[in-house]
Scaffold this motif. Structure first.
Motif, PDB file in Angstrom:
ATOM      1  N   ASN A 132      -1.934  12.322   8.023  1.00 36.66           N
ATOM      2  CA  ASN A 132      -1.551  11.135   7.257  1.00 36.66           C
ATOM      3  C   ASN A 132      -1.025  10.049   8.187  1.00 36.66           C
ATOM      4  O   ASN A 132      -1.423   8.883   8.090  1.00 36.66           O
ATOM      5  N   LEU A 136      -2.746   6.452   8.822  1.00 30.81           N
ATOM      6  CA  LEU A 136      -2.076   5.314   8.198  1.00 30.81           C
ATOM      7  C   LEU A 136      -1.451   4.347   9.205  1.00 30.81           C
ATOM      8  O   LEU A 136      -1.292   3.166   8.904  1.00 30.81           O
ATOM      9  N   LYS A 137      -1.098   4.827  10.368  1.00 27.87           N
ATOM     10  CA  LYS A 137      -0.478   3.917  11.332  1.00 27.87           C
ATOM     11  C   LYS A 137      -1.450   2.842  11.807  1.00 27.87           C
ATOM     12  O   LYS A 137      -1.045   1.787  12.284  1.00 27.87           O
ATOM     13  N   GLY A 139      -3.764   1.425   9.722  1.00 28.08           N
ATOM     14  CA  GLY A 139      -4.047   0.477   8.653  1.00 28.08           C
ATOM     15  C   GLY A 139      -5.302   0.774   7.855  1.00 28.08           C
ATOM     16  O   GLY A 139      -5.929   1.832   7.977  1.00 28.08           O
ATOM     17  N   ILE A 140      -5.686  -0.194   7.051  1.00 29.02           N
ATOM     18  CA  ILE A 140      -6.713  -0.010   6.037  1.00 29.02           C
ATOM     19  C   ILE A 140      -8.105   0.196   6.620  1.00 29.02           C
ATOM     20  O   ILE A 140      -8.954   0.871   6.025  1.00 29.02           O
ATOM     21  N   ILE A 143      -8.558   3.806   7.320  1.00 35.16           N
ATOM     22  CA  ILE A 143      -8.664   4.514   6.035  1.00 35.16           C
ATOM     23  C   ILE A 143     -10.092   4.410   5.509  1.00 35.16           C
ATOM     24  O   ILE A 143     -10.655   5.379   4.996  1.00 35.16           O
ATOM     25  N   TYR A 288      -0.152   4.368   1.643  1.00 34.50           N
ATOM     26  CA  TYR A 288      -0.304   3.107   2.372  1.00 34.50           C
ATOM     27  C   TYR A 288       0.116   1.926   1.505  1.00 34.50           C
ATOM     28  O   TYR A 288       0.773   0.987   1.986  1.00 34.50           O
ATOM     29  N   PHE A 292       3.011  -0.409   2.793  1.00 33.03           N
ATOM     30  CA  PHE A 292       2.547  -1.777   3.001  1.00 33.03           C
ATOM     31  C   PHE A 292       3.374  -2.746   2.151  1.00 33.03           C
ATOM     32  O   PHE A 292       3.819  -3.797   2.622  1.00 33.03           O
ATOM     33  N   HIS A 303       4.331  -1.497   9.696  1.00 36.59           N
ATOM     34  CA  HIS A 303       4.716  -0.578   8.622  1.00 36.59           C
ATOM     35  C   HIS A 303       4.981   0.840   9.113  1.00 36.59           C
ATOM     36  O   HIS A 303       5.335   1.718   8.315  1.00 36.59           O
ATOM     37  N   ARG A 304       4.868   1.080  10.423  1.00 37.61           N
ATOM     38  CA  ARG A 304       4.924   2.448  10.926  1.00 37.61           C
ATOM     39  C   ARG A 304       6.303   3.091  10.781  1.00 37.61           C
ATOM     40  O   ARG A 304       6.404   4.294  10.512  1.00 37.61           O
ATOM     41  N   LEU A 307       6.651   4.177   7.294  1.00 34.95           N
ATOM     42  CA  LEU A 307       5.771   5.319   7.089  1.00 34.95           C
ATOM     43  C   LEU A 307       6.455   6.608   7.557  1.00 34.95           C
ATOM     44  O   LEU A 307       6.420   7.628   6.854  1.00 34.95           O
TER      45      LEU A 307
END
Length: 369
Positions: A132, A136-137, A139-140, A143, A288, A292, A303-304, A307
Motif C-alpha cells: 500500500n 500510494l507514495k 500518487g494516482i 495506482i 489515497y 489526499f 501526502h506521504r 499516509l
C-alpha cells in the motif's frame, strides 16, 4: 496547463480503478445477501442497481465537467466557502478512511478463516500495508498502472466460475418474479452499494487525460462490475439450492470449494491469493482519497507523512481489535447507511446546488454587463 497534468491517467486506467474498487470484498457475500431478501430473483436487483449507479455516476461527471481542473475537496471550498467546505471535506476524508478500513479488516478476516487461521492479525496487516505504501507514495499515476496489472492478473477468474455450471440446476431460477416486485425493488437499494466506487470519479476526474470520455468510461466500469456480479450471483443460484445459499457467509468461496478439478483439491485456496488483489485495489483508492483530502485540508503538497500515520493507525488497531464474522457484518451494515448518504443523497443535492450556483453566477455577470 492543469496542475495535475504530470500525474495523468488514461481512460483505461480510469475504468480499471473504478471497476476494481467496486469488485472488492462484497462480491464474495453478494449472492447470499441477495437470496435473503429477494430469493433467486436477486439477479434482477443487480440490473436495477446498475441503472441507478449509472445515473448517479453521470450526475458526478456533470458536476466535475463544470470544474475540470479541480478535485472534490477544492470544489467544496469554492462552492461553500472556507469553513463549510472544509467541514464537508472532513466528512469525505472520514468516509474514505472508513471504507478503506472495512475493506482491509474484511480481507484480513477472510484470510484468517480460509487460509491462515493461526497467523496474528497485525502480521497480515503489515503484509498488506507495505505494498500500500509503496504504491500510494507515488500518487494516482502509479495506482493507475497497478490497476492495469491487477486486471490482467485476475482476468482468468470469471472463466473459472463457468466451470461450476457443469452440474447447474437452472430450475432454481424459475419462476422469475416469484418473490414479487417489492423484494426486488427493496433489494436494488442494497445492490447499489455493491457499486460503491463510482464516487471515486470525484477524485479521479481532474487526473483523467481524456476528460471528454469520462461518461463513457464510468459506464463501462459499472458495466464490467455488473457483469461480474451477475455471473457470480447466477452461477451461485443455479449451483446451490435456494435454502442452502443463505447458510453461507461467503457463497462465492463455497462455490470455488464445490468445483472439482482432476489435479487440484481445495480450489478456493488457489483462488483466494489471486482474488485478494481485488480488495487490495479497493483499499488503495479509498486510502489515497483520504490522505489526499487530508493533505489538501492541511495545505500540504506531500501526502506521504499522513499516509504513514494512517498505516501505523491500522497496525495499532490490529493489536486490540480482531473483528468476528458478526462484527464484520455489522460494520458492513454501517457501510450501507453511510454509503447511501455519500453516493446517492450527496451527488443529487450537490448537483442541484451546483446548478443553482452556476446559474446565479451567470445572472450576476449579465447584471454587471
Amino acid at each position: 496547463m492543469s496542475k495535475y497534468s504530470f500525474n495523468e491517467i488514461s481512460l483505461k486506467q480510469f475504468i480499471f480503478i473504478i471497476f476494481e474498487t467496486q469488485v472488492g470484498v462484497g462480491v464474495l457475500s453478494l449472492p447470499g445477501d441477495l437470496a435473503k431478501t429477494a430469493g433467486t430473483d436477486g439477479w434482477i436487483s443487480i440490473i436495477l442497481g446498475w441503472i441507478l449507479a449509472n445515473l448517479l455516476s453521470l450526475v458526478i461527471i456533470k458536476i466535475m465537467e463544470k470544474n475540470p481542473g479541480y478535485t472534490l475537496f477544492e470544489i467544496l471550498t469554492n462552492y461553500f466557502g472556507k469553513w463549510v467546505g472544509k467541514g464537508l471535506s472532513v466528512l469525505w476524508i472520514l468516509y474514505a478512511m472508513y471504507i478503506a478500513s472495512i475493506a482491509l479488516f474484511s480481507a484480513i478476516h477472510i484470510i484468517t478463516i480460509w487460509i491462515l487461521p493461526r497467523t496474528l492479525n497485525f502480521i497480515l496487516i503489515i503484509l498488506f500495508i507495505i505494498p500500500n505504501y509503496l504504491i500510494l507514495k507515488h500518487g494516482i499515476k502509479v495506482i493507475g498502472i497497478v490497476s492495469e496489472l491487477v486486471f490482467i492478473t485476475v482476468l482468468w477468474i470469471p472463466l473459472l466460475l463457468l466451470y461450476a455450471l457443469k452440474d447447474a440446476e437452472w430450475l432454481y431460477l424459475l419462476p422469475i418474479g416469484k418473490e414479487g416486485i417489492l423484494p426486488i425493488l427493496s433489494t436494488a437499494k442494497s445492490t447499489l452499494l455493491s457499486f460503491l466506487g463510482f464516487e471515486m470519479a470525484f477524485l479521479l476526474y481532474p487526473f483523467l487525460k481524456d476528460k471528454k470520455s469520462a461518461s463513457k468510461g464510468i459506464i463501462i466500469a459499472n458495466s464490467l462490475s455488473m457483469s461480474i456480479f451477475l455471473m457470480v450471483t447466477i452461477v451461485s443460484f443455479v449451483k446451490f439450492a435456494p435454502e442452502e445459499i443463505t447458510d453461507y457467509l461467503y457463497p462465492t468461496l463455497n462455490l470455488m470449494k464445490a468445483i472439482q478439478l482432476p489435479v487440484i483439491e481445495r480450489l478456493e485456496i488457489l483462488f483466494l491469493p489471486f482474488y485478494l488483489f481485488m480488495p487490495f485495489m479497493t483499499i488503495v483508492p479509498y486510502l489515497y482519497m483520504s490522505v489526499f483530502g487530508a493533505s489538501h485540508l492541511l495545505g500540504k503538497q506531500d501526502h506521504r507523512n499522513l499516509l504513514l500515520i494512517a498505516l501505523f493507525f491500522w497496525i495499532a488497531v490490529s493489536f486490540f481489535f480482531i473483528p468476528s464474522s458478526d462484527q464484520i457484518t455489522q460494520l458492513n451494515k454501517g457501510v450501507s447507511m453511510i454509503g447511501i448518504c455519500f453516493t446517492f443523497v450527496f451527488p443529487i443535492l450537490f448537483g442541484i446546488y451546483g446548478w443553482l450556483y452556476h446559474s446565479f453566477r451567470k445572472e450576476r455577470k449579465h447584471e454587471k454587463v
